[in-house]
Design an enzyme around this catalytic site. Structure first.
Site, PDB file in Angstrom:
ATOM      1  N   ASP A   1      10.597 -17.458 -66.077  1.00 24.05           N
ATOM      2  CA  ASP A   1       9.334 -16.862 -66.500  1.00 24.05           C
ATOM      3  C   ASP A   1       9.255 -16.928 -68.023  1.00 24.05           C
ATOM      4  O   ASP A   1      10.253 -17.168 -68.694  1.00 24.05           O
ATOM      5  CB  ASP A   1       9.185 -15.439 -65.961  1.00 24.05           C
TER       6      ASP A   1
ATOM      7  N   ASP B   1       9.009 -14.434 -55.911  1.00 23.46           N
ATOM      8  CA  ASP B   1      10.242 -13.909 -56.510  1.00 23.46           C
ATOM      9  C   ASP B   1      10.117 -12.403 -56.587  1.00 23.46           C
ATOM     10  O   ASP B   1       9.010 -11.870 -56.699  1.00 23.46           O
ATOM     11  CB  ASP B   1      10.462 -14.471 -57.923  1.00 23.46           C
TER      12      ASP B   1
END
EC number: 2.4.2.29
Length: 374
Positions: A89, A264
């Site tokens: 990320d 996720d």
């Protein structure tokens, strides 16, 4: 990265992501390795659960140990000894989570390091540079995660800033001649019109995949499902769709029903450490005294290392004594459960029997199946 859509069942999609480091069957769940480790697990143990791709955290790895240390090993894969693909990320959500400790400007975000209090600056360009050094197989653009609740005006301003940052992320990624994949992130809060503008802007820039951000940040579950039903079908069919930070097992099921390919969440690992264990028949709270003398396994349908070797009574005992092994065994089980759930969803889509699978899933966990507005 190559994405292949193999077949569909309703809106649900069965596909495959192919990287130089291996392939990922979708729909897929990515365990979270915030600091370059899935908490308590060796890479071999994570692999044994069925996981094919991990998530790493750009923000935390940048602050500690720093990209220089990781780059000296080669990249993040070498540093943590994970052989498969890694998605990182961009750090946007972590900055959002700092609250009053950060200031958002056009050029980027200024904030106080949660480690030592020093002032730090993070921008789209810096995020791309960090992820390049990490060797991420999937790089995420730097964006602002719109908080909940937010007014229409606040959501619009935030979404437009994220679009400008998306272009800057793309420009830096291209300057690097990065051979890996870059995903855009759709923002717009709970407002359909802003989700449309965000997706249109991102597709005009062009990305290898599209994530849906700004959900699971406190909004009612009905709003999350509503936005998913609205925006997911509009994402280009030949690109993977990633729902960030989600979620509970039923959220994965509902995401898949609405066309999501990737998920996720820290839930299976965090809940494992707190004694909340996911099973085919719902959640087991292993700290409950009723398990003190229970000689059965957690889940008779699970073939993970924990279920093949240990009883509920033993796991209760380890937790009661604060033994590290307890948290590790719980984590192995929860991650295995999540991967088994995803495998079941994939097989059901292949067979054209997804809704039958979903019906059984909800019957077993004792919850009502949400309506799907198609």
């Amino acid at each position: 990265m190559e994405y292949k859509l193999i077949n569909t069942d309703g809106r649900a999609r069965r596909g495959r992501l192919t990287f130089d480091r291996g392939s990922v069957e979708t729909p897929a769940f990515m365990p979270v390795g915030t600091y370059g480790t899935v908490k308590g697990m060796t890479p071999e143990e994570v692999d044994a659960t069925g996981a094919e791709i991990l998530l790493g955290n750009t923000f935390h790895l940048w602050l500690r140990p720093g990209q220089k240390v990781i780059k000296a090993h080669g990249d993040l894969h070498d540093f943590m000894n994970w052989k498969g693909p890694i998605l990182t990320d961009s750090g946007g959500f972590q900055v959002f989570s700092l609250g009053k400790m950060r200031k958002i400007k056009e050029e980027g975000v200024y904030f106080r390091s949660p480690i030592n209090g020093s002032e730090v600056f993070l921008s789209p360009e810096i995020s791309m540079d960090i992820q390049y050094d990490l060797g991420s197989d999937i790089v995420m653009i730097f964006d602002e995660c719109t908080p909940y609740p937010a007014t229409e005006e606040e959501t619009d301003v935030s979404m437009q800033l994220s679009l400008r940052w998306a272009q800057r992320s793309r420009d830096r990624f291209d300057e690097q001649q990065n051979p890996n994949a870059l995903f855009g992130i759709i923002q717009g809060g709970c407002f359909e019109q802003f989700r449309d503008i965000s997706l249109d802007g991102l597709t005009n820039i062009g990305f290898d995949g599209y994530a849906i951000g700004g959900l699971a940040v406190g909004e009612p579950k009905e709003d999350m499902y509503r936005i998913l039903e609205y925006i997911a079908p509009k994402i280009p069919e030949d690109k993977p769709r990633y729902l960030m930070g989600v979620g509970k097992p039923e959220d994965l099921v509902e995401g898949v029903r609405r066309g999501i390919d990737m998920f996720d969440c820290v839930m299976p690992t965090r809940n494992a450490r707190n004694g909340h264990l996911f099973t085919t028949d719902g959640v087991i709270k292993i700290r409950n005294a009723k398990h003190r003398e229970d000689a059965t396994t957690l889940d008779s349908e699970c073939d993970c290392y924990t279920c093949k070797n240990y009883t509920r009574a033993y796991l209760y005992h380890l937790d009661k004594c604060g033994e590290i092994l307890g948290a590790r065994l719980n984590t192995i089980h929860n991650l295995s459960y999540y991967q088994r759930l995803m495998k079941g969803l994939r097989e059901a889509i292949e067979q054209g029997k997804l809704e039958d699978f979903v019906d059984t899933f909800y019957q077993r966990i004792g919850k009502e199946k949400p309506m799907l507005d198609v």
